[in-house]
Design an enzyme around this catalytic site. Sequence first.
Site, short mmCIF file in Angstrom:
data_model
loop_
_atom_site.label_atom_id
_atom_site.label_comp_id
_atom_site.label_asym_id
_atom_site.label_seq_id
_atom_site.Cartn_x
_atom_site.Cartn_y
_atom_site.Cartn_z
N ASP A 112 0.81 -1.21 0.00
CA ASP A 112 0.00 0.00 0.00
C ASP A 112 0.85 1.26 0.00
O ASP A 112 1.49 1.58 0.99
CB ASP A 112 -0.91 -0.01 1.23
CG ASP A 112 -1.93 1.12 1.23
OD1 ASP A 112 -2.07 1.78 0.17
OD2 ASP A 112 -2.56 1.34 2.26
N ASP A 325 -1.43 7.25 -6.25
CA ASP A 325 -1.71 6.11 -5.38
C ASP A 325 -1.98 4.85 -6.19
O ASP A 325 -2.88 4.83 -7.04
CB ASP A 325 -2.92 6.43 -4.50
CG ASP A 325 -3.25 5.29 -3.55
OD1 ASP A 325 -2.31 4.76 -2.91
OD2 ASP A 325 -4.43 4.93 -3.44
#
Length: 443
Positions: A112, A325
């Site tokens: 992540d 992201d």
Amino acid sequence: MATTSFSFVTIVICFISLSPFPLLGAAASPDPGFTLNLIHRDSPLSPLYNPNHTDFDRLRNAFSRSISRVNVFKTKAVDINSFQNDLVPNGGEYFMKMSIGTPLVEVIVIADTGSDLTWVQCLPCDPCYRQKSPLFDPSRSSSYRHMLCGSRFCNALDVSEQACAMDTNICEYHYSYGDKSYTNGNLATEKFTIGSTSSRPVHLSPIVFGCGTGNGGTFDELGSGIVGLGGGTLSLVSQLSSIIKGKFSYCLVPLSEQSNVTSKIKFGTDSVISGPHVVSTPLVSKQPDTYYYVTLEAISVGNKRLPYTNGLLNGNVEEGNVIIDSGTTLTFLDSEFFTELERVLEETVKAERVSDPRGLFSVCFRSAGDIDLPVIAVHFTDADVKLQPLNTFVKADEDLLCFTMISSNQIGIFGNLAQMDFLVGYDLEKRTVSFKPTDCIKH
């Protein structure tokens, strides 16, 4: 992202031995460089793969997870309460496999770029969410060490996220996510081993992580936790910074091509992007420092350039207005700007504009036949990134073609669909992120 293939990390270029405790002040080893596999959670190679789902089901679920993840970034694009199926809080879309402790215990974690703290479920656990693989027992590991209060890494936690055990002086952490899921436990150091039995392992020791003894919410039972690849002090990238020289990159394979191949993430010398067609944009320092902020100046649809200005800044561009992201599927743009972008798209695409019956996408077209789609260029500071239709449109149903950027308020997010078939490289020493068009299947 259900076969039983767990060959998540099969390509390891070099062997790392970080000892003793270089992260706590000892001299660092030379930059070695290594490459790991990233498995998309919807790939047939993923432990979450459901063969009963159609491609449309998988796409819709990925889009729904995007909407939920936006809540982590404190944006308010769509009513997230409508999209709460099978969500991994603050997680992402890609799995990694690693082992921790001495002796080794295998864990499956979500990679992540929107998180810092790496954490796994630990015994004794009360409560814990259901996990299929064995939980890590720190009492059985000879390399496990508690992190004490007042240490640099303990202090890297926000004040609201840390506590001190009065009787032991052990640093405790408390994390919560947008959907009320949470993880609590002790901050500690441990030996991490990344690799598989068929390849030379990468040994990382010691890594600061969260040993979660109280976890709950909507976490998936096949995942043991999260490996944080953000920009903050606690992230794996930051902890390895002296070893990898602050460099990592990834190349994300398009969703339609993921049946037999994996995406790759590279660290250190292996991650350097060079050659023709590389463009780079500055990373902007903002809080929280977890996220990778860049400045989006404009978006072009064909020859029509639309400035990404902010009405609150008298029509100027706000620095660091977008987060890059890899864990968010869709791209989220300022709602006022998106209204103008929507108008230009409708004028440019020569097809019937229709509504998305599920209410997720703002811009959709009837796709009974071939549609001539425009090249959309994203203009970051000093970097023009030309996106192909695979980055910007998706077939959301048999006769429905939808634009994969949607309206948002507050911070924008440049999602992973827009990054597929690009080599995306981060240099945290030079404070840049670079893009190079790449066939990620061959990379």
